[in-house]
Design a protein around this motif. Structure first.
Motif, PDB file in Angstrom:
ATOM      1  N   GLN A   1       0.817  -1.212   0.000  1.00 54.20           N
ATOM      2  CA  GLN A   1       0.000   0.000   0.000  1.00 54.20           C
ATOM      3  C   GLN A   1       0.853   1.265   0.000  1.00 54.20           C
ATOM      4  OE1 GLN A   1      -2.520  -0.570   3.426  1.00 54.20           O
ATOM      5  NE2 GLN A   1      -3.973  -1.878   2.302  1.00 54.20           N
ATOM      6  N   LYS A   2       2.158   1.065  -0.066  1.00 49.97           N
ATOM      7  CA  LYS A   2       3.115   2.179  -0.119  1.00 49.97           C
ATOM      8  C   LYS A   2       2.908   3.144   1.052  1.00 49.97           C
ATOM      9  CE  LYS A   2       3.742   1.895  -5.111  1.00 49.97           C
ATOM     10  NZ  LYS A   2       2.989   0.654  -5.270  1.00 49.97           N
ATOM     11  N   ALA A   3       2.814   2.554   2.241  1.00 48.43           N
ATOM     12  CA  ALA A   3       2.682   3.359   3.456  1.00 48.43           C
ATOM     13  C   ALA A   3       3.967   4.125   3.711  1.00 48.43           C
ATOM     14  CB  ALA A   3       2.352   2.449   4.644  1.00 48.43           C
ATOM     15  N   ASP A   4       3.918   5.029   4.667  1.00 53.57           N
ATOM     16  CA  ASP A   4       5.103   5.806   5.029  1.00 53.57           C
ATOM     17  C   ASP A   4       6.255   4.856   5.367  1.00 53.57           C
ATOM     18  OD1 ASP A   4       6.202   8.569   5.963  1.00 53.57           O
ATOM     19  OD2 ASP A   4       6.665   7.171   7.595  1.00 53.57           O
ATOM     20  N   PRO A   5       7.453   5.102   4.824  1.00 51.26           N
ATOM     21  CA  PRO A   5       8.585   4.198   5.074  1.00 51.26           C
ATOM     22  C   PRO A   5       8.874   3.970   6.551  1.00 51.26           C
ATOM     23  CG  PRO A   5       9.119   5.703   3.308  1.00 51.26           C
ATOM     24  CD  PRO A   5       7.815   6.167   3.863  1.00 51.26           C
TER      25      PRO A   5
END
Length: 270
Positions: A20-24
């Protein structure tokens, strides 16, 4: 078994966050949790269970290292990568909907954002951004210049095959010449897998016909956009093709929608 269940549940959360390409930083925390569980499993388990724990631990540690590099490059690097991924996803969606011009524009925006990410990132993250920039440049070229030609050749060939039983030998030869010419035009503008498939299709038509190829196009063929410079590794373009006056033109319709390897999936799977 209980620690394995906990580790796999943590793995799922971490993998979901990544997809989901969340915050790294959030991803890093979830992978730290999963790594902790797998480290415990390595100590407590034996046999196949221990081997499984070791494999998962190694996989998670590799992902965690890449996240560390991303975080170490700073917020600007991470932000640029996130924006570039978002633009790339929008371009892919436009490709599946056969909105070639919209997709080309979005791929150019994604290319610019990956270029910015390459400037802002360092180490492995910079290399990744550079690779993705180069790939979206190819995808952008293909959706703008390859896909319309590939689609036109495929549709003309389908129409020809559906009507070939009713054609005289001379008419059939003419239609095969046109089909091969359209595929050759696609080869000249398609890069990567799409270009390979177009070339294979042209060669198949040539073998089926069994005579020398003469460049020929149907009358009133609509013009398509052409890049300012010829793409690298393009097949040699034919001399100005003759226009067939038999009255059979290319049809228009929808290309298949599956996306794999850039535009190749969108235009190559029937």
């Amino acid at each position: 078994p209980k620690i394995t269940d906990s580790a796999m549940a943590a793995d799922l959360k971490a993998a979901t966050s990544q997809s989901q390409k969340a915050d790294p930083a959030e991803q890093a925390k979830l992978y730290d949790t999963a790594i902790g569980f797998w480290e415990q499993a390595v100590e407590l388990c034996d046999g196949r269970a221990k081997d499984r724990a070791l494999r998962n631990l190694a996989d998670n540690q590799r992902v965690r290292k890449s996240l560390e590099e991303m975080l170490g490059s700073g917020a600007e690097c991470a932000g640029s990568q996130k924006d570039a991924n978002a633009l790339q996803e929008l371009a892919r969606q436009a490709t599946t909907e056969r909105r070639w011009q919209d997709a080309a524009s979005l791929y150019r925006k994604a290319e610019n954002m990956w270029d910015l990410a390459a400037e802002r990132c360092s180490g492995a993250q910079q290399q990744l951004a550079t690779q993705k920039r180069d790939q979206v440049a190819i995808d952008g070229h293909n959706v703008e210049f390859c896909a319309p030609r590939f689609e036109r050749a495929r549709e003309f060939q389908t129409k020809f095959r559906n009507t070939s039983a009713t054609l005289t030998p001379t008419e059939k030869q003419t239609q095969q010449q046109i089909t091969e010419t359209l595929w050759r035009e696609a080869v000249a503008q398609c890069k990567g897998a799409a270009g390979d498939l177009a070339r294979n299709n042209a060669q198949t038509v040539s073998r089926e016909r069994g005579t020398a190829w003469t460049a020929m196009l149907p009358p009133d063929l609509p013009s398509l956009p052409t890049p300012r410079a010829n793409p690298p590794a393009a097949a040699p373009a034919a001399a100005t093709p003759a226009r067939n006056t038999a009255g059979t033109g290319a049809t228009t319709g929808a290309a298949p929608a599956s996306v794999a390897n850039g535009v190749a999936g969108a235009v190559s799977t029937a």
